[in-house]
Design a protein around this motif. Structure first.
Motif, mmCIF file in Angstrom:
data_model
loop_
_atom_site.group_PDB
_atom_site.id
_atom_site.type_symbol
_atom_site.label_atom_id
_atom_site.label_comp_id
_atom_site.label_asym_id
_atom_site.label_seq_id
_atom_site.Cartn_x
_atom_site.Cartn_y
_atom_site.Cartn_z
ATOM 1 N N HIS A 125 -2.462 44.437 -1.896
ATOM 2 C CA HIS A 125 -1.530 45.323 -2.596
ATOM 3 C C HIS A 125 -1.074 46.458 -1.688
ATOM 4 O O HIS A 125 0.113 46.797 -1.646
ATOM 5 C CB HIS A 125 -2.188 45.865 -3.867
ATOM 6 N N ILE A 132 6.931 45.214 -3.532
ATOM 7 C CA ILE A 132 6.566 44.702 -4.863
ATOM 8 C C ILE A 132 6.759 45.722 -5.983
ATOM 9 O O ILE A 132 6.399 45.458 -7.122
ATOM 10 C CB ILE A 132 5.104 44.192 -4.868
ATOM 11 N N HIS A 133 7.292 46.900 -5.670
ATOM 12 C CA HIS A 133 7.592 47.898 -6.692
ATOM 13 C C HIS A 133 9.066 48.276 -6.568
ATOM 14 O O HIS A 133 9.561 48.460 -5.462
ATOM 15 C CB HIS A 133 6.703 49.141 -6.518
ATOM 16 N N HIS A 142 3.120 40.951 -9.852
ATOM 17 C CA HIS A 142 1.960 41.484 -10.561
ATOM 18 C C HIS A 142 1.407 40.496 -11.591
ATOM 19 O O HIS A 142 0.218 40.538 -11.897
ATOM 20 C CB HIS A 142 2.279 42.856 -11.180
ATOM 21 N N PHE A 333 -6.943 48.853 -13.343
ATOM 22 C CA PHE A 333 -5.633 48.351 -12.905
ATOM 23 C C PHE A 333 -5.292 47.024 -13.580
ATOM 24 O O PHE A 333 -4.169 46.812 -14.031
ATOM 25 C CB PHE A 333 -5.645 48.168 -11.375
ATOM 26 N N HIS A 337 -2.227 46.140 -15.923
ATOM 27 C CA HIS A 337 -1.179 45.185 -15.549
ATOM 28 C C HIS A 337 -1.138 43.963 -16.462
ATOM 29 O O HIS A 337 -0.089 43.309 -16.580
ATOM 30 C CB HIS A 337 -1.226 44.839 -14.059
HETATM 31 CU CU LIG Z 1 1.483 47.422 -7.971
#
Ligand SMILES: [Cu+2]
Length: 410
Positions: A125, A132-133, A142, A333, A337
Motif C-alpha cells: 500500500h 490507488i487514491h 481496495h 483498516f 475498507h
Molecule cells: Cu488506501
C-alpha cells in the motif's frame, strides 16, 4: 399462535443470517431517493438499500447456480463486527495476530522494514499510494486488497470466518468507544490509545492551491493499551503522518524498519460529522455516475469534506491511522475498507449492468491525474506485489459474485 409465529421468525432470522434472502421483494420504486437528515431514519434507509443489494445479488446467485459457480450455497456473507459472536471476534483477531507473526514474503532489498505477512500488505500500500487514491483504481484496488487479506487470514492462519466490516453509522449513533469493536475488551479490535496531551488540530494539506482542512483531535493519542493489539508493533512508516499541531512526518520513504506501538486517537466528532448514516445514504443516493460517487466518498478536494472514506480513517486517529500511506498497518483498516466496499456494492446494485461494467470506471492511474496518466479501463491490471497474487484486471474486480470473487454483505 403468537409464540409459534415468533419461533418461525427466529428460524427465518437464523436462516437469513447464513443466506441473505430478503423476506419481501423490494422493488426499485420502494427505495428512497433522498437521504433523510434524521440519522435514525437514514439508518433505516441504509438497511433497505442493503437489502435491495442482497436481493439483486441473490437473483444472480440463483442464475449462477445453474452454471455451477458462485451460488447461494457457497457465497460468503460479510457481517458487521457487532453481529459476530465473541468466539468469532476472537477467531478474527487471533488470525490477524497470526499474520503478524508469519515471516514476510517481500525481499528485504525491496521493503527492508517488512517483517511479517501483515507487513507485506502495508508495504504494498505504501508503494502504490499515489496510484490507488483519487484514481480510476481506488475502488477495485481496495476491493482486491481487502479480499486478499481475508484470504491470507483464511489460507495462512486457519481462519474459517469472513472479513467483518465496520458500520460507521453505528459508531456515529452510539460513540466509537461504546461499540463492541472499540470497547477495548478481549473481544474487540482493541480500544482507544492512552489519553495524551494534544498540541493542536490536524491539518490536511490537500492539493496545492487549496486551503488546508482542519480536523479536531480525539480523546486518546497514545499507545493502545488494551485488547488483542496492545502489544502490536507497527513496523513500517510513517510516510505521511499528520500530527496534532499541523505538521506531517515521514521516516524517509516509510519502507524502513521502525517498530513502535499502535497509537489511536478515537474522534467521535469526525465519525459523526463525515460518516453518519445521512452522509452514507447521501453517498449512495446522490451520485449518478462513478466519478461523482468516488469523489463524494473520498471527499472533493477543497470542499472541506473528507467524505465517508476520510471520516473513518481520521476518526481512528493516531499512528498509522492518520497516515494515508501506512494506514493498513492499523488492523481496523480492513474493517473500514470492507465497509467502503459494501457501500460501493450497494451503489453498484442500484444499476447493476451500468455500474459493474466499463461505465462503472472513471479516472486515471495517478492521484487526481497528477502527473497525467492513462485512463483506467476494464483491462487495467492491478498487482498487489508480494502481498498477494496474481495480478488481476479491473474487469475481474467489478463484481463481488460474477468474477473470481464470491461474497456478499448483510
Ligand atoms: Cu488506501
Amino acid at each position: 399462535m403468537r409464540l409459534n409465529t415468533s419461533v418461525a421468525l427466529c428460524l427465518l432470522a437464523a436462516v437469513s443470517n447464513a443466506i441473505p434472502t430478503p423476506q419481501e421483494e423490494i422493488s426499485p420504486a420502494d427505495l428512497p431517493t433522498e437521504a433523510s437528515p434524521v440519522e435514525t431514519e437514514a439508518n433505516d434507509q441504509l438497511a433497505q438499500l442493503a437489502e435491495f443489494a442482497a436481493q439483486t445479488t441473490n437473483e444472480t446467485l440463483a442464475q449462477n447456480e445453474k452454471r455451477g459457480g458462485c451460488s447461494l450455497w457457497n457465497v460468503s456473507v460479510r457481517r458487521e463486527w457487532s453481529a459476530l459472536s465473541k468466539k468469532e471476534r476472537k477467531a478474527y483477531t487471533d488470525a490477524v495476530l497470526c499474520l503478524q507473526s508469519k515471516p514476510a514474503r517481500t525481499p528485504s532489498s525491496l521493503i527492508p522494514g517488512a517483517k511479517s505477512r501483515f507487513d507485506d500488505f502495508v508495504g504494498t500500500h505504501i508503494n502504490q499510494t499515489n496510484n490507488i487514491h483519487y484514481t480510476g483504481t481506488f475502488l477495485t484496488w481496495h476491493r482486491y486488497f481487502t479480499w486478499s487479506y481475508e484470504q491470507a487470514l483464511r489460507n495462512e492462519c486457519g481462519y474459517t470466518g469472513v472479513q467483518p466490516y465496520w458500520d460507521w453509522a453505528l459508531s456515529s449513533l452510539v460513540g466509537l468507544e461504546n461499540t463492541s469493536m472499540l470497547d477495548g475488551s478481549d473481544y474487540s479490535m482493541s480500544g482507544n490509545g492512552e489519553n495524551v496531551e494534544k498540541v493542536g488540530d490536524i491539518q490536511l494539506g490537500g492539493s496545492p492551491g487549496l486551503p488546508a482542512l482542519i480536523l479536531p483531535t480525539g480523546t486518546g493519542g497514545g499507545c493502545v493499551t488494551s485488547g488483542p493489539f496492545k502489544n502490536m508493533k507497527v513496523n513500517l512508516g510513517p510516510a505521511g503522518l499528520a500530527l496534532p499541531g499541523g505538521t506531517t512526518v515521514a521516516n524517509g520513504d516509510g519502507l524502513g524498519y521502525n517498530p513502535r506501538c499502535l497509537k489511536r486517537d478515537l474522534t467521535d466528532v469526525i465519525i459523526r460529522k463525515y460518516s453518519n448514516a445521512t452522509a452514507i445514504a447521501n453517498t449512495i443516493l446522490k451520485p449518478k455516475d462513478v466519478y461523482d460517487f468516488q469523489m463524494t466518498m473520498q471527499g472533493v478536494p477543497g470542499s472541506g469534506n473528507i467524505g465517508i472514506h476520510g471520516g473513518g480513517h481520521y476518526a481512528m486517529g493516531g499512528d498509522p491511522g492518520r497516515d494515508v500511506n501506512t494506514s493498513p498497518a492499523e488492523p481496523l483498516f480492513y474493517l473500514h475498507h470492507a465497509m467502503i466496499d459494501r457501500v460501493w456494492w450497494i451503489w453498484q446494485l442500484l444499476d447493476k449492468s451500468e455500474r459493474t461494467g466499463a461505465e462503472g470506471i472513471s479516472g486515471t492511474g495517478t492521484f487526481l491525474n497528477n502527473p497525467p496518466s492513462a485512463n483506467t479501463t476494464l483491462d487495467t491490471v492491478i498487482d498487489l506485489g508480494y502481498a498477494a497474487g496474481p495480478p488481476m484486471t479491473v474487469r475481474d474486480l467489478m463484481s463481488t459474485t460474477d468474477g473470481p470473487f464470491c461474497y456478499t454483505y448483510l
